[in-house]
Scaffold this motif. Structure first.
Motif, PDB file in Angstrom:
ATOM      1  N   VAL A  80       0.848  -1.190   0.000  1.00 48.15           N
ATOM      2  CA  VAL A  80       0.000   0.000   0.000  1.00 48.15           C
ATOM      3  C   VAL A  80       0.886   1.243   0.000  1.00 48.15           C
ATOM      4  N   ALA A 130      -2.208   4.816   2.172  1.00 45.93           N
ATOM      5  CA  ALA A 130      -2.206   4.462   3.590  1.00 45.93           C
ATOM      6  C   ALA A 130      -2.640   5.627   4.474  1.00 45.93           C
ATOM      7  N   MET A 165      -7.377  -2.651   3.447  1.00 42.17           N
ATOM      8  CA  MET A 165      -6.407  -2.213   2.438  1.00 42.17           C
ATOM      9  C   MET A 165      -5.422  -3.321   2.106  1.00 42.17           C
ATOM     10  N   GLU A 166      -4.955  -4.001   3.128  1.00 41.79           N
ATOM     11  CA  GLU A 166      -3.958  -5.060   2.927  1.00 41.79           C
ATOM     12  C   GLU A 166      -4.492  -6.174   2.036  1.00 41.79           C
ATOM     13  N   ASP A 174      -9.691  -0.001  -2.013  1.00 40.68           N
ATOM     14  CA  ASP A 174      -8.531   0.666  -2.610  1.00 40.68           C
ATOM     15  C   ASP A 174      -8.704   2.172  -2.439  1.00 40.68           C
ATOM     16  N   SER A 196      -6.662   4.470  -2.927  1.00 41.45           N
ATOM     17  CA  SER A 196      -6.014   5.283  -3.964  1.00 41.45           C
ATOM     18  C   SER A 196      -7.000   5.694  -5.057  1.00 41.45           C
TER      19      SER A 196
END
Length: 343
Positions: A140, A145, A304-305, A310, A312
């Motif tokens: 990430v 993050a 996220m992991e 997402d 972003s």
């Protein structure tokens, strides 16, 4: 170190200030990315007043541990980390009940929610208690993050408070950064129909990328009529994420019997007319959610992991710290979603 110091309303100044030193149990984090939240922008414009300038705001932070104080056990220099801004004591009854965001001794790093507001992430370095650090997943980016905290808030509101169930129908009012994170959470959680309402087609296109099954521009068509064309029986869950009183009123207008509402976005003072009798006979359930807890931060990092969310996807602009004035001006543009500062 270089910092963007908020000196007064709409007066932010780049200046050299002393680099902070860690106290017991504290770390110094070299800031790699810090998102601009609407609450940060409200501090800049003067709408938010729960602090005394001069101050460094910014609370959506990721970075690298550059120094550790005495008593720090689980982090060391060089660790890539995510910061939770909500500082809690862990000793009061609220903390012991899992409601750390109610902590009677609480503070916040550069943000909102507590009266004790500490310097935040619009700087090269920031002081962070070890208890407020989370390991950043390697895959990430720092910019993505940095949005772990708003994602944690979205998870907390949608899953823990509004108790979204697999296969339920959801309406989210507001396709800004929080609305789009809520959209990703609801989509990952198995919402059957997921409707986004906004007044900007630009943002509604992002909503489709984030998992919305339908979008409605409330400037062009009646949101209630359109929602009930899509969902003749009405929505199960309605989230107000626009941050304006008209959106709060619309949330009630969209209810059917048994709908659940979350007042998620409006943080400034104001009132709307509601009918207690109508709420009584329709059994509308109303909730709200602010800030984050350690539990929801852990969930956010895992989302996220594992690639379930997402963050972003919602980043539209990135600016270096020395262009923070330009970044704040960009907050006024309709064609932007999440802006990230990269010191």
């Amino acid at each position: 170190m270089l910092a963007a110091v908020l000196e007064d309303i709409k007066h932010i100044e780049l200046k050299e200030v002393p680099k902070p030193e860690p106290g017991y149990g504290e770390t110094i984090v070299k800031v790699k990315a810090c998102g601009i939240c609407q609450t940060d922008f409200k501090a800049y414009t003067g709408e938010r007043k729960n602090f005394t300038p001069p101050i460094i705001v910014g609370h959506e932070i990721s970075g690298i541990v550059s120094e550790v104080g005495k008593g720090v056990k689980n982090f060391r220099e060089g660790d890539e980390v995510i910061v939770s801004p909500a500082i809690y004591c862990g000793k009061c009854d609220y903390c012991k009940s899992g409601l750390e965001h109610y902590c009677v001794n609480g503070a916040v790093i550069g943000g909102d929610g507590f009266d004790d507001v500490r310097d935040g992430g619009f700087a090269e370095y920031v002081v962070v208690p070890e208890t407020n650090l989370y390991k950043k997943p390697k895959q990430v980016s720092f910019s993505a993050a940095a949005l772990a905290e708003p994602l944690a808030g979205s998870y907390k509101g949608m899953i823990e408070y509004s108790n979204l169930k697999l296969g339920e129908d959801v309406v989210i009012i507001g396709a800004g950064s929080m609305g789009l994170l809520l959209t990703q959470v609801a989509s990952a959680a198995g919402a059957a129909t997921l409707i986004l309402i906004d007044i900007e087609d630009y943002k509604l296109e992002y909503a489709k990328k984030c998992g919305a099954t339908h979008v409605i521009n409330s400037k062009k068509e009646s949101p209630r009529e359109k929602v009930y064309d899509i969902l003749p029986k009405g929505p199960d869950v309605i989230f107000e994420a626009a941050g304006v009183l008209d959106a709060a009123s619309l949330a009630f207008d969209l209810c059917r019997r048994g709908s659940r509402i979350n007042m998620f976005g409006v943080t400034t003072p104001g009132t709307i007319p509601v009918s207690p009798g109508h709420i009584h006979f329709t059994e509308i359930a109303m909730d709200a959610s602010f800030s984050v807890t350690p539990r929801t931060m852990l969930k956010s990092v895992k989302l996220m992991e594992k690639g379930l969310v997402d963050t972003s996807k919602i980043i539209t602009h990135e600016f270096p710290l020395h262009e923070i004035s330009k970044a704040l001006e960009t907050m006024n543009l309709p064609e932007r979603i999440k802006i990230v500062i990269k010191p």
